[in-house]
Design a protein around this motif. Structure first.
Motif, PDB file in Angstrom:
ATOM      1  N   UNK A   7       0.829  -1.200   0.000  1.00  0.00           N
ATOM      2  CA  UNK A   7       0.000   0.000   0.000  1.00  0.00           C
ATOM      3  C   UNK A   7       0.867   1.254   0.000  1.00  0.00           C
ATOM      4  N   UNK A   8       1.960   1.218   0.723  1.00  0.00           N
ATOM      5  CA  UNK A   8       2.871   2.359   0.734  1.00  0.00           C
ATOM      6  C   UNK A   8       3.394   2.673  -0.667  1.00  0.00           C
ATOM      7  N   UNK A  93     -12.075   9.164   2.568  1.00  0.00           N
ATOM      8  CA  UNK A  93     -10.610   9.096   2.611  1.00  0.00           C
ATOM      9  C   UNK A  93     -10.156   8.429   3.918  1.00  0.00           C
ATOM     10  N   UNK A  94      -9.411   7.334   3.781  1.00  0.00           N
ATOM     11  CA  UNK A  94      -8.880   6.631   4.931  1.00  0.00           C
ATOM     12  C   UNK A  94      -9.813   5.610   5.567  1.00  0.00           C
ATOM     13  N   UNK A  95     -11.003   5.413   4.977  1.00  0.00           N
ATOM     14  CA  UNK A  95     -11.977   4.472   5.548  1.00  0.00           C
ATOM     15  C   UNK A  95     -12.665   3.670   4.452  1.00  0.00           C
ATOM     16  N   UNK A  96     -12.693   2.348   4.631  1.00  0.00           N
ATOM     17  CA  UNK A  96     -13.445   1.456   3.746  1.00  0.00           C
ATOM     18  C   UNK A  96     -14.676   0.966   4.499  1.00  0.00           C
ATOM     19  N   UNK A  97     -15.713   0.634   3.750  1.00  0.00           N
ATOM     20  CA  UNK A  97     -16.942   0.089   4.335  1.00  0.00           C
ATOM     21  C   UNK A  97     -17.175  -1.298   3.751  1.00  0.00           C
ATOM     22  N   UNK A 137      -4.751   6.543   3.460  1.00  0.00           N
ATOM     23  CA  UNK A 137      -5.413   7.675   2.804  1.00  0.00           C
ATOM     24  C   UNK A 137      -5.187   7.709   1.297  1.00  0.00           C
ATOM     25  N   UNK A 138      -4.134   7.081   0.798  1.00  0.00           N
ATOM     26  CA  UNK A 138      -3.859   7.089  -0.635  1.00  0.00           C
ATOM     27  C   UNK A 138      -4.758   6.191  -1.466  1.00  0.00           C
ATOM     28  N   UNK A 139      -5.586   5.372  -0.822  1.00  0.00           N
ATOM     29  CA  UNK A 139      -6.466   4.455  -1.548  1.00  0.00           C
ATOM     30  C   UNK A 139      -7.776   5.185  -1.869  1.00  0.00           C
ATOM     31  N   UNK A 140      -8.072   5.301  -3.178  1.00  0.00           N
ATOM     32  CA  UNK A 140      -9.273   6.013  -3.607  1.00  0.00           C
ATOM     33  C   UNK A 140     -10.422   5.096  -4.000  1.00  0.00           C
ATOM     34  N   UNK A 141     -10.097   3.861  -4.393  1.00  0.00           N
ATOM     35  CA  UNK A 141     -11.145   2.904  -4.749  1.00  0.00           C
ATOM     36  C   UNK A 141     -10.601   1.489  -4.622  1.00  0.00           C
ATOM     37  N   UNK A 142     -11.519   0.528  -4.540  1.00  0.00           N
ATOM     38  CA  UNK A 142     -11.143  -0.882  -4.400  1.00  0.00           C
ATOM     39  C   UNK A 142     -11.974  -1.726  -5.355  1.00  0.00           C
ATOM     40  N   UNK A 148      -8.050 -11.818  -5.152  1.00  0.00           N
ATOM     41  CA  UNK A 148      -7.282 -10.572  -5.051  1.00  0.00           C
ATOM     42  C   UNK A 148      -8.168  -9.392  -4.670  1.00  0.00           C
ATOM     43  N   UNK A 149      -7.606  -8.532  -3.844  1.00  0.00           N
ATOM     44  CA  UNK A 149      -8.223  -7.240  -3.548  1.00  0.00           C
ATOM     45  C   UNK A 149      -7.320  -6.202  -4.195  1.00  0.00           C
ATOM     46  N   UNK A 150      -7.857  -5.440  -5.134  1.00  0.00           N
ATOM     47  CA  UNK A 150      -7.075  -4.436  -5.835  1.00  0.00           C
ATOM     48  C   UNK A 150      -7.398  -3.072  -5.239  1.00  0.00           C
ATOM     49  N   UNK A 151      -6.345  -2.385  -4.795  1.00  0.00           N
ATOM     50  CA  UNK A 151      -6.477  -1.047  -4.229  1.00  0.00           C
ATOM     51  C   UNK A 151      -5.953  -0.056  -5.253  1.00  0.00           C
ATOM     52  N   UNK A 152      -6.739   0.979  -5.537  1.00  0.00           N
ATOM     53  CA  UNK A 152      -6.378   1.950  -6.559  1.00  0.00           C
ATOM     54  C   UNK A 152      -6.105   3.325  -5.965  1.00  0.00           C
ATOM     55  N   UNK A 153      -5.132   3.970  -6.532  1.00  0.00           N
ATOM     56  CA  UNK A 153      -4.916   5.388  -6.303  1.00  0.00           C
ATOM     57  C   UNK A 153      -5.494   6.060  -7.526  1.00  0.00           C
ATOM     58  N   UNK A 154      -6.464   6.917  -7.352  1.00  0.00           N
ATOM     59  CA  UNK A 154      -7.176   7.492  -8.484  1.00  0.00           C
ATOM     60  C   UNK A 154      -8.441   6.680  -8.724  1.00  0.00           C
ATOM     61  N   UNK A 155      -9.162   7.029  -9.737  1.00  0.00           N
ATOM     62  CA  UNK A 155     -10.436   6.351 -10.013  1.00  0.00           C
ATOM     63  C   UNK A 155     -10.222   4.933 -10.510  1.00  0.00           C
ATOM     64  N   UNK A 156     -11.172   4.058 -10.126  1.00  0.00           N
ATOM     65  CA  UNK A 156     -11.102   2.633 -10.488  1.00  0.00           C
ATOM     66  C   UNK A 156     -11.274   2.469 -11.995  1.00  0.00           C
TER      67      UNK A 156
END
Length: 157
Positions: A7-8, A93-97, A137-142, A148-156
């Motif tokens: 993630x870093x 930002x910084x929280x997933x549901x 906080x850098x994760x914008x979408x999942x 696999x769980x894909x974490x995106x910076x920017x729009x999915x």
């Protein structure tokens, strides 16, 4: 630690996405949930399917309100195997549901109408049937894909 290192890389190396394994996903969720809930979870494992996350583990049944279980309450031990399934999204930002739509206690699936109420009453950190957990906080979408769980910076994509 591997999940955090990946993630870093979203921020440090400017990668546009990272892929987490099921075990890394389970660690991310466990580390990100309300600290009050952590002692009541044991052996958390994640299963990643198309657009759905399942979490399985042992859960301290003292968290479950006895009146919510009816006659089933007397059959539970202090710890029981529990599986929850649902969808994951970035809430802010910084929280997933993690919106839980299926709950199974000791291989007994609860009706959908009971699941949301049970989750709300049993788990700290829930809002509207969703368990919130911290994410960087850098994760914008999942996106959840098989395995696999894909974490995106920017729009999915």
């Amino acid at each position: 630690r591997q999940a955090r290192d990946k993630i870093d890389s979203l921020n440090a190396w400017r990668a546009d996405s990272v892929v987490l394994t099921p075990s890394e996903t389970a660690s991310l969720v466990r580390d990100g949930i309300d600290p009050a809930l952590r002692p009541d979870l044991d052996s958390l494992q994640a299963t990643l399917e198309r657009d759905a996350l399942s979490l399985s583990g042992r859960f301290a049944t003292r968290r479950i309100p006895r009146d919510a279980l009816g006659p089933f309450a007397g059959a539970l031990g202090p710890w029981e195997p529990v599986t929850v399934r649902g969808r994951v999204r970035v809430a802010r930002r910084g929280t997933a549901a993690f919106t839980i739509d299926r709950l199974t206690i000791r291989n007994f699936p609860l009706p959908a109408t009971v699941t949301r109420q049970m989750v709300q009453r049993s788990m700290a950190g829930t809002k509207d049937g969703s368990l919130e957990f911290a994410i960087p906080a850098g994760v914008d979408s999942v996106r959840v894909r098989p395995g696999a769980l894909v974490l995106y910076r920017g729009k999915q994509r």
